[in-house]
Design a protein around this motif. Sequence first.
Motif, mmCIF file in Angstrom:
data_model
loop_
_atom_site.group_PDB
_atom_site.id
_atom_site.type_symbol
_atom_site.label_atom_id
_atom_site.label_comp_id
_atom_site.label_asym_id
_atom_site.label_seq_id
_atom_site.Cartn_x
_atom_site.Cartn_y
_atom_site.Cartn_z
ATOM 1 N N TYR A 92 1.827 -8.677 -2.017
ATOM 2 C CA TYR A 92 2.879 -9.543 -1.467
ATOM 3 C C TYR A 92 4.310 -9.255 -1.067
ATOM 4 O O TYR A 92 4.656 -9.440 -0.017
ATOM 5 C CB TYR A 92 2.557 -10.835 -2.170
ATOM 6 C CG TYR A 92 1.886 -11.702 -2.072
ATOM 7 C CD1 TYR A 92 1.271 -12.233 -0.729
ATOM 8 C CD2 TYR A 92 1.321 -11.647 -2.856
ATOM 9 C CE1 TYR A 92 -0.267 -12.603 -0.661
ATOM 10 C CE2 TYR A 92 -0.205 -12.976 -3.340
ATOM 11 C CZ TYR A 92 -0.891 -12.656 -2.452
ATOM 12 O OH TYR A 92 -2.050 -13.879 -2.184
ATOM 13 N N CYS A 93 4.789 -8.015 -2.044
ATOM 14 C CA CYS A 93 5.686 -7.834 -1.566
ATOM 15 C C CYS A 93 5.735 -6.324 -2.177
ATOM 16 O O CYS A 93 5.122 -6.008 -2.827
ATOM 17 C CB CYS A 93 6.926 -8.241 -2.321
ATOM 18 S SG CYS A 93 6.721 -8.464 -3.954
ATOM 19 N N SER A 94 6.887 -6.058 -1.274
ATOM 20 C CA SER A 94 7.473 -4.109 -2.010
ATOM 21 C C SER A 94 8.252 -3.537 -2.595
ATOM 22 O O SER A 94 9.272 -3.723 -2.212
ATOM 23 C CB SER A 94 6.763 -2.966 -0.547
ATOM 24 O OG SER A 94 8.604 -3.206 0.492
ATOM 25 N N MET A 95 8.077 -3.389 -4.070
ATOM 26 C CA MET A 95 8.667 -3.485 -4.692
ATOM 27 C C MET A 95 9.556 -2.280 -5.257
ATOM 28 O O MET A 95 7.954 -0.855 -5.295
ATOM 29 C CB MET A 95 8.571 -3.666 -6.369
ATOM 30 C CG MET A 95 10.011 -4.054 -7.281
ATOM 31 S SD MET A 95 8.755 -4.741 -9.075
ATOM 32 C CE MET A 95 8.022 -3.117 -8.842
ATOM 33 N N LYS A 96 10.406 -1.379 -4.528
ATOM 34 C CA LYS A 96 11.203 0.094 -4.466
ATOM 35 C C LYS A 96 11.457 0.478 -6.240
ATOM 36 O O LYS A 96 11.408 -0.356 -7.296
ATOM 37 C CB LYS A 96 12.302 0.685 -3.728
ATOM 38 C CG LYS A 96 11.766 -0.325 -2.426
ATOM 39 C CD LYS A 96 11.203 0.754 -2.173
ATOM 40 C CE LYS A 96 10.753 0.780 -0.060
ATOM 41 N NZ LYS A 96 9.931 -0.557 0.013
ATOM 42 N N LEU A 113 4.615 1.796 -11.621
ATOM 43 C CA LEU A 113 3.020 2.340 -11.798
ATOM 44 C C LEU A 113 3.503 0.730 -10.288
ATOM 45 O O LEU A 113 2.704 1.070 -9.429
ATOM 46 C CB LEU A 113 2.649 0.916 -12.218
ATOM 47 C CG LEU A 113 1.050 1.533 -12.481
ATOM 48 C CD1 LEU A 113 0.693 2.875 -12.491
ATOM 49 C CD2 LEU A 113 0.421 0.370 -13.679
ATOM 50 N N GLN A 114 4.054 0.216 -10.042
ATOM 51 C CA GLN A 114 3.222 -0.940 -8.857
ATOM 52 C C GLN A 114 3.899 -0.980 -7.915
ATOM 53 O O GLN A 114 4.086 -1.498 -7.112
ATOM 54 C CB GLN A 114 3.381 -2.064 -9.641
ATOM 55 C CG GLN A 114 2.078 -2.977 -10.212
ATOM 56 C CD GLN A 114 1.757 -4.110 -10.280
ATOM 57 O OE1 GLN A 114 2.937 -4.403 -11.889
ATOM 58 N NE2 GLN A 114 0.839 -4.881 -10.485
ATOM 59 N N CYS A 115 5.365 0.278 -8.016
ATOM 60 C CA CYS A 115 6.159 -0.057 -6.779
ATOM 61 C C CYS A 115 5.196 1.081 -5.558
ATOM 62 O O CYS A 115 4.350 1.379 -5.804
ATOM 63 C CB CYS A 115 7.101 1.311 -7.432
ATOM 64 S SG CYS A 115 8.512 0.510 -8.422
#
Length: 356
Positions: free
Chosen positions: A15-19, A168-170
Amino acid sequence: MRTTFTDGHVSVTGYCSMKKEQVVNCQFSVWYPIFKKHTIKSLILPLPQNVIDYLLDDGTLVVSGSDHNTQQTHTNNSDLDAEEDIQWSDDETTTTVTAPEFPEFTAKVLEAINALGGRVFPKLNWSAPRDANWIALNSSLQCHSLSDIFLLFKSSDFITHDLTQPFLQCSDQDSPDPVVNYELVLRKWSELIPGGEFRCFVKENKLIAISQRDYTQYYQHILKQEEQICQAIQEFFSQHIQYNFLDEDFVFDVYRDSQGRVWLIDLNPFGEVTDSLLFSWNELTSGGEIAQEGPAFRYTTSEVTVQPSPCLSYRIPRDFVDLSTGEDAYKLIDFLKLKKSQQEESEEEEEENAAQ
Ligand SMILES: Nc1ncnc2c1ncn2[C@@H]1O[C@H](COP(=O)(O)OP(=O)(O)OP(=O)(O)O)[C@@H](O)[C@H]1O
């Protein structure tokens, strides 16, 4: 910070792209100096590499005893380094293990604990070992010594996540991982009432949503004071938080005390690595529709919706805890005897079968 695993894989719904940079900015040592006046007094100690290695070694749960009990009874399945002193006794199938010691670090930690009043809440750069509180004697994250802290850290998946895969979730997986200087965060212990905790979601520097943090419980006072709570958090945000952080998208946790004063508890990345509680990440990222005029405020409205605590799934039966910590040596001996007699029985059966 928390990661969702499904069958060993990370659950990324996109849903969102975390850097990676957003994760870096949410480290305790980055945000604490900015908001020091509005949060709980804390001290930060660099974590030496040999301590990190010890925390990551899953061969043993035994904790360093130099500031506490010196030895603990334990099952031995470890091939840990030479600092361990392992003695087998013939009459009982138990071992005595002395964990590695870190005298210099231990002294610094004890000094910090004393400076904070003798009771602390421990964290790493991002996470507290919330999933491991069941293992502590008092079932709490309150620590008085380095061995209390080690016991929690070595039992926590959240701590392992911080140490091994913080990015890991970036979404920018192609870029190199930023260097992380690991730190032990010690926060003065404070009796926080779960009903006073709220999680606030900020998008483009606008407070768009507030959720009751302990959403598994119904708190009547939240229902009664909905407006005051929402207003107090909005004021706190606009006076102390807004435009002061390094990112324009982030999540912050607050505590509203019995006098109505609001305190900052934690800062988290705006992304799926952070639990969205009573909202969904889909809602939070879809153009701010949930916050037309002021933030959306959600809380559990009746006892019917009360659910078990999310951290329950991390627990194991008390017997295993006693076994693993050596808390109940007799239980351990019984367990080993049981294993031995089961083994003898199956050997006898095999012999009988072979004889027939
Ligand atoms: N100084 C403190 N003393 C006592 N309890 C605390 C303290 N700080 C935090 N807590 C409690 O521990 C909980 C978790 O704290 P914190 O948010 O710092 O951990 P976290 O691992 O970053 O959690 P999350 O991943 O949900 O952000 C808080 O909701 C609060 O109930």
